[in-house]
Design a protein around this motif. Structure first.
Motif, PDB file in Angstrom:
ATOM      1  N   UNK A 151     -23.544  61.934   9.087  1.00 58.71           N
ATOM      2  CA  UNK A 151     -24.098  63.097   9.675  1.00 58.71           C
ATOM      3  C   UNK A 151     -23.418  63.022  11.093  1.00 58.71           C
ATOM      4  N   UNK A 152     -22.732  62.582  12.016  1.00 63.18           N
ATOM      5  CA  UNK A 152     -22.291  62.599  13.404  1.00 63.18           C
ATOM      6  C   UNK A 152     -21.452  63.364  13.000  1.00 63.18           C
ATOM      7  N   UNK A 153     -20.951  63.918  14.006  1.00 66.03           N
ATOM      8  CA  UNK A 153     -19.830  65.120  14.463  1.00 66.03           C
ATOM      9  C   UNK A 153     -18.783  64.536  14.400  1.00 66.03           C
ATOM     10  N   UNK A 159     -14.729  59.123  21.600  1.00 63.25           N
ATOM     11  CA  UNK A 159     -16.131  58.363  22.716  1.00 63.25           C
ATOM     12  C   UNK A 159     -16.982  57.776  21.848  1.00 63.25           C
ATOM     13  N   UNK A 160     -17.968  58.341  21.671  1.00 61.89           N
ATOM     14  CA  UNK A 160     -18.886  57.453  20.726  1.00 61.89           C
ATOM     15  C   UNK A 160     -18.805  55.972  20.705  1.00 61.89           C
ATOM     16  N   UNK A 161     -17.331  55.361  20.183  1.00 56.74           N
ATOM     17  CA  UNK A 161     -16.833  54.520  19.922  1.00 56.74           C
ATOM     18  C   UNK A 161     -16.991  53.338  21.316  1.00 56.74           C
ATOM     19  N   UNK A 170     -22.836  48.615  18.726  1.00 55.58           N
ATOM     20  CA  UNK A 170     -23.212  49.352  16.766  1.00 55.58           C
ATOM     21  C   UNK A 170     -22.648  50.808  16.420  1.00 55.58           C
ATOM     22  N   UNK A 171     -21.650  50.050  15.711  1.00 56.81           N
ATOM     23  CA  UNK A 171     -20.099  51.258  15.981  1.00 56.81           C
ATOM     24  C   UNK A 171     -21.290  52.522  14.424  1.00 56.81           C
ATOM     25  N   UNK A 172     -20.467  53.850  15.178  1.00 58.31           N
ATOM     26  CA  UNK A 172     -22.113  54.996  14.203  1.00 58.31           C
ATOM     27  C   UNK A 172     -21.064  54.783  13.051  1.00 58.31           C
ATOM     28  N   UNK A 173     -19.787  54.445  12.771  1.00 59.45           N
ATOM     29  CA  UNK A 173     -19.722  54.931  11.806  1.00 59.45           C
ATOM     30  C   UNK A 173     -19.604  53.418  10.184  1.00 59.45           C
ATOM     31  N   UNK A 174     -20.043  52.596  10.564  1.00 54.95           N
ATOM     32  CA  UNK A 174     -20.724  51.195   9.866  1.00 54.95           C
ATOM     33  C   UNK A 174     -21.079  51.956   9.614  1.00 54.95           C
ATOM     34  N   UNK A 175     -21.758  50.797   8.151  1.00 54.97           N
ATOM     35  CA  UNK A 175     -23.133  51.322   7.192  1.00 54.97           C
ATOM     36  C   UNK A 175     -24.771  50.585   7.781  1.00 54.97           C
TER      37      UNK A 175
END
Length: 364
Positions: A151-153, A159-161, A170-175
């Motif tokens: 869901x993240x944009x 920037x989130x990384x 805690x990476x947003x694109x990891x499962x």
């Protein structure tokens, strides 16, 4: 740099926001200036102070985009803070003596967020909550790492990384788990200390207890914590209106909680630091990090100091140690404070119904 905003500008913006909330067309600033100038001139210094505080907060953040939304967010947060202070004053006013105070249970909360600061996007990356009392120490804990890969944009990834690498890894694109309805259900069940269901949550009528977190620390604060829970809730239940999403979780200040505990038992406070909260902040931030206090995710990466779970254990232990030093409260190793194990790690017993001996704990 954006021009600084005056207290009067914030006063006008707040009234404009109130008109919009009522469903009215947003009036122009010229109209509001003409209408509200006489009212502003009749306000007392105390009444103007809250707008001066909001203006100072706005100017100190140097916001370049969406200044009206930022002021609105600050207004809402300040309102929540005032409500929390009133709640704490009334709650402690009903506590009759130290015995009742020592038995009363409180819930501490820390959330590491998936964050894009410039766009003011916050979503929980990790939720940790802890219930404790002064007399018995820790009684229950909740912990969950949360993913947003679906869901993240996408434009926020870089920037989130960077934020993740700096504050929690805690990476947003990891499962990670991303069944948001189930996460909300389990978290709310913990807070409610009883069985609830999705219908309870969709109605948004649960009376959940206050959760206490830091007013402000590097990487997060009360506003971001509340915003992240609201986004999690609205993502899980998109049909629920915004006002209901904003009312389900009540976030308070752990600094204010400690202040009220100290005041109730007549402990001296540093009068030079009461307004800023530095004295209670120093107590809460006393070092207690160590291997064994974080969650499995952070422990396996040897970064428990970044873990939300380690943070709330630190706060709880430091509160109890401080009260013990000033009242004679007897601390229980493993409940109030971590015990040192033979392998060099530390341990807190997270279930109040699990009595363990020194042999079981492997204490050196």
């Amino acid at each position: 740099m954006a021009p600084k905003k005056s207290a009067f500008f914030v006063f006008i913006t707040c009234h404009r926001n109130e008109e919009i909330k009522k469903g009215n067309k947003a009036p122009s600033f010229l109209e509001l200036t003409t209408k509200l100038s006489p009212i502003w001139n009749t306000l007392t210094d105390d009444e103007k102070d809250k707008y001066k505080v909001l203006a100072n907060k706005y100017n100190s953040t140097q916001v370049q985009k969406k200044p009206l939304k930022h002021i609105s967010d600050m207004q809402n947060n300040s309102h929540d803070f005032w409500i929390m202070q009133k709640y704490l004053a009334e709650m402690f006013g009903r506590i009759s003596d130290n015995e009742e105070l020592f038995k009363k249970k409180f819930i501490l909360l820390h959330i590491n967020c998936h964050t894009h600061g410039e766009e003011r996007y916050y979503f929980p990356a990790e939720i940790a909550a802890l219930e404790f009392s002064l007399i018995d120490g820790i009684s229950r804990t909740y912990h969950q790492v949360i993913g947003i890969s679906k869901i993240y944009p996408r434009g926020f990834a870089g920037s989130m990384r960077q934020f993740s690498d700096r504050f929690h890894r805690i990476l947003c694109f990891d499962e990670h788990p991303d069944d948001y309805q189930q996460i909300i259900l389990e978290f709310s069940t913990f807070l409610n200390d009883g069985i609830i269901n999705h219908a309870d949550l969709k109605e948004g009528t649960l009376d959940l207890p206050y959760l206490f977190t830091m007013e402000s620390e590097i990487g997060t604060n009360m506003m971001n914590t509340k915003n992240s829970l609201e986004r999690l809730y609205s993502t899980a239940y998109p049909s629920v209106d915004d006002e209901r999403s904003k009312s389900i979780f009540k976030i308070g200040s752990v600094e204010r909680l400690l202040f009220e505990i100290k005041k109730k038992i007549n402990l001296n406070l540093d009068t030079q630091n009461l307004r800023s909260g530095n004295s209670v902040n120093d107590i809460l931030e006393s070092d207690m990090y160590g291997y064994g206090l974080g969650c499995k995710y952070h422990e396996l990466r040897d970064i428990s100091y970044m873990c939300s779970k380690a943070r709330i254990i630190q706060w709880m232990s430091n509160i109890c140690k401080h009260i013990s030093e000033n009242t004679g409260l007897r601390l229980k190793p493993g409940r109030h404070t971590a015990v040192q194990l033979r392998n060099g790690s530390k341990l807190i017993i997270e279930n109040e119904h699990l009595p363990l001996s020194k042999e079981d704990l492997n204490i050196g």
